[in-house]
Motif scaffolding. Sequence first.
Motif, PDB file in Angstrom:
ATOM      1  N   ILE A 262       0.831  -0.991   0.109  1.00 17.59           N
ATOM      2  CA  ILE A 262       0.096  -0.182  -0.057  1.00 17.59           C
ATOM      3  C   ILE A 262       1.027   1.454   0.056  1.00 17.59           C
ATOM      4  CG2 ILE A 262      -1.884   1.213   1.385  1.00 17.59           C
ATOM      5  CD1 ILE A 262      -2.594  -1.328   2.620  1.00 17.59           C
ATOM      6  N   LEU A 263       0.636   1.964  -1.079  1.00 21.61           N
ATOM      7  CA  LEU A 263       1.297   3.468  -0.961  1.00 21.61           C
ATOM      8  C   LEU A 263       0.634   4.605  -0.788  1.00 21.61           C
ATOM      9  CD1 LEU A 263       3.830   3.039  -4.199  1.00 21.61           C
ATOM     10  CD2 LEU A 263       4.574   2.779  -1.690  1.00 21.61           C
ATOM     11  N   PRO A 301      -5.730  -5.032   3.191  1.00 22.39           N
ATOM     12  CA  PRO A 301      -6.944  -3.840   3.489  1.00 22.39           C
ATOM     13  C   PRO A 301      -8.096  -4.485   4.106  1.00 22.39           C
ATOM     14  CG  PRO A 301      -5.727  -3.776   1.399  1.00 22.39           C
ATOM     15  CD  PRO A 301      -5.484  -5.043   1.890  1.00 22.39           C
ATOM     16  N   ASN A 302      -8.674  -3.730   5.406  1.00 17.11           N
ATOM     17  CA  ASN A 302      -9.669  -3.977   5.792  1.00 17.11           C
ATOM     18  C   ASN A 302     -10.612  -2.639   6.386  1.00 17.11           C
ATOM     19  OD1 ASN A 302      -8.031  -3.062   7.958  1.00 17.11           O
ATOM     20  ND2 ASN A 302      -8.050  -4.713   9.251  1.00 17.11           N
ATOM     21  N   THR A 317      -3.453  10.948   0.040  1.00 19.07           N
ATOM     22  CA  THR A 317      -3.932  10.535  -1.262  1.00 19.07           C
ATOM     23  C   THR A 317      -3.386   8.910  -1.259  1.00 19.07           C
ATOM     24  OG1 THR A 317      -3.744  12.365  -2.454  1.00 19.07           O
ATOM     25  CG2 THR A 317      -3.821  10.425  -3.804  1.00 19.07           C
ATOM     26  N   VAL A 318      -4.364   8.123  -1.652  1.00 13.80           N
ATOM     27  CA  VAL A 318      -4.087   6.641  -1.831  1.00 13.80           C
ATOM     28  C   VAL A 318      -3.527   6.548  -3.240  1.00 13.80           C
ATOM     29  CG1 VAL A 318      -4.626   4.159  -1.465  1.00 13.80           C
ATOM     30  CG2 VAL A 318      -5.707   5.928   0.045  1.00 13.80           C
ATOM     31  N   LEU A 319      -2.332   6.000  -3.278  1.00  8.75           N
ATOM     32  CA  LEU A 319      -1.754   5.757  -4.737  1.00  8.75           C
ATOM     33  C   LEU A 319      -1.973   4.201  -5.311  1.00  8.75           C
ATOM     34  CD1 LEU A 319       1.604   7.478  -4.173  1.00  8.75           C
ATOM     35  CD2 LEU A 319      -0.277   8.378  -5.084  1.00  8.75           C
ATOM     36  N   GLN A 320      -1.903   3.355  -4.140  1.00  3.44           N
ATOM     37  CA  GLN A 320      -2.106   1.757  -4.580  1.00  3.44           C
ATOM     38  C   GLN A 320      -2.346   1.088  -3.325  1.00  3.44           C
ATOM     39  OE1 GLN A 320       1.915   0.940  -6.514  1.00  3.44           O
ATOM     40  NE2 GLN A 320       2.032  -0.580  -4.823  1.00  3.44           N
ATOM     41  N   PRO A 321      -2.827   0.067  -3.538  1.00  2.00           N
ATOM     42  CA  PRO A 321      -3.430  -0.844  -4.616  1.00  2.00           C
ATOM     43  C   PRO A 321      -4.665  -0.350  -5.297  1.00  2.00           C
ATOM     44  CG  PRO A 321      -3.961  -1.989  -2.875  1.00  2.00           C
ATOM     45  CD  PRO A 321      -3.320  -0.863  -2.259  1.00  2.00           C
ATOM     46  N   GLU A 322      -4.964  -0.472  -6.460  1.00  3.67           N
ATOM     47  CA  GLU A 322      -6.148   0.040  -7.250  1.00  3.67           C
ATOM     48  C   GLU A 322      -7.521  -0.207  -6.319  1.00  3.67           C
ATOM     49  OE1 GLU A 322      -8.123   2.361  -9.613  1.00  3.67           O
ATOM     50  OE2 GLU A 322      -5.897   1.962  -9.500  1.00  3.67           O
ATOM     51  N   ASN A 323      -7.585  -1.506  -5.889  1.00  2.00           N
ATOM     52  CA  ASN A 323      -8.949  -1.993  -5.179  1.00  2.00           C
ATOM     53  C   ASN A 323      -9.220  -1.015  -4.044  1.00  2.00           C
ATOM     54  OD1 ASN A 323      -6.595  -3.232  -3.885  1.00  2.00           O
ATOM     55  ND2 ASN A 323      -8.067  -4.520  -2.661  1.00  2.00           N
ATOM     56  N   LEU A 324      -8.026  -0.624  -3.107  1.00  2.00           N
ATOM     57  CA  LEU A 324      -8.072   0.208  -2.101  1.00  2.00           C
ATOM     58  C   LEU A 324      -8.474   1.684  -2.541  1.00  2.00           C
ATOM     59  CD1 LEU A 324      -7.977   0.671   0.990  1.00  2.00           C
ATOM     60  CD2 LEU A 324      -5.474   1.017   0.578  1.00  2.00           C
ATOM     61  N   VAL A 325      -7.667   2.271  -3.541  1.00  5.52           N
ATOM     62  CA  VAL A 325      -7.913   3.372  -4.332  1.00  5.52           C
ATOM     63  C   VAL A 325      -9.604   3.598  -4.548  1.00  5.52           C
ATOM     64  CG1 VAL A 325      -7.557   4.924  -6.269  1.00  5.52           C
ATOM     65  CG2 VAL A 325      -5.725   3.674  -5.164  1.00  5.52           C
ATOM     66  N   LYS A 326     -10.188   2.382  -5.019  1.00  5.27           N
ATOM     67  CA  LYS A 326     -11.293   2.445  -5.379  1.00  5.27           C
ATOM     68  C   LYS A 326     -12.478   2.664  -4.282  1.00  5.27           C
ATOM     69  CE  LYS A 326     -15.037  -0.531  -7.923  1.00  5.27           C
ATOM     70  NZ  LYS A 326     -15.410  -1.698  -8.495  1.00  5.27           N
TER      71      LYS A 326
END
Length: 339
Positions: A262-263, A301-302, A317-326
């Motif tokens: 997670i970035l 992620p939870n 700003t959440v950079l990655q992963p894409e599912n956490l960004v979404k």
Amino acid sequence: MPITRSAFQRYRLIDEIISRYPRQYSKKKLFDVCRDKCGIRSMSSLEKDIQRLREDHDAPIAYDKRRNGYYYTDPQFRLLRLMLSPDDMEALDYAREVLTATQGASVAGELANALQKVRQSLDIIREVKTETLTRRVVYVEERILGGNRHYVPVLIRAINQNRQITFHYRKHETAIEAGAIAEIPKLRLLHPILLREVADSWYVIGYDEPSGKERTFALDRMSDLDITNDPCAVPDDVLTNVSELFEHIYGITDSSGPVEEILLRFSPLFGRYVKAKPIHQTQEVVRDTDEECVVRLRLAPNRDLLMHLRSYGEHLTVLQPENLVKEMKESLQSTLSRY
């Protein structure tokens, strides 16, 4: 009867002299010391203090006429012990176990009375030594205590004795429609493995036989907790899972997904906060400039992580992963839709 600060000071001095110098201090010499150090004004006042120690606190003080001095018939007696009952001492033992397990996390419930007595004693001693201090120099935020914290020592006892527990449990998710009969909390049987404190709330993690898996239960939703006589029997794989459960989990809720990289990009100001107080033990600083601070986490992620990340607002700003960004976008959009 409560002990005033001045009385406690005199009691401590009397206790120190009698326990350290039995029979060596005459009544006159003891009065002289108390007068010089505590401001006691008369011999009758000294005699009243000794009588109160005998009657109110069961202090075993006797007088040796031949040697003209006071002594304790029980050489092991000390003043602080008169303020603690056997139940208090047992509660303090459990407090020590809690503090050892949580590295200083606060406890309440049945431990509070014993701890409060010790705390008051120490406060009185400090105040006696710092009577010139007229302003408050330390402010500690008061916490709202509750959440069945009195279950903590009971659960520690069950885990240490390797015994199963039973309790009734009500989920937060249970919906109760207007006018409907409230759901009866379900009776649970659990093989307790460990306790965890998160954000001043307590949880017990244990082996649930019917499901064959580890389960987590919040103490504030438990009732009628009881320790059974049946020993715990936890499969090795469950013990392993529990021991590794929080290595890559933020908070307490489990995750159905895998551990991911997670970035997170923070503003410079909040980057300093995050560096001073890392989000998780896996945190690494990837980039730190005058414009941004980027950190890396290795977590699954939870829900707890999502709620925590939202608390940073526009500074993150959440950079990655894409599912956490979404998930972050959907959560923030849902929040905005309420305004």
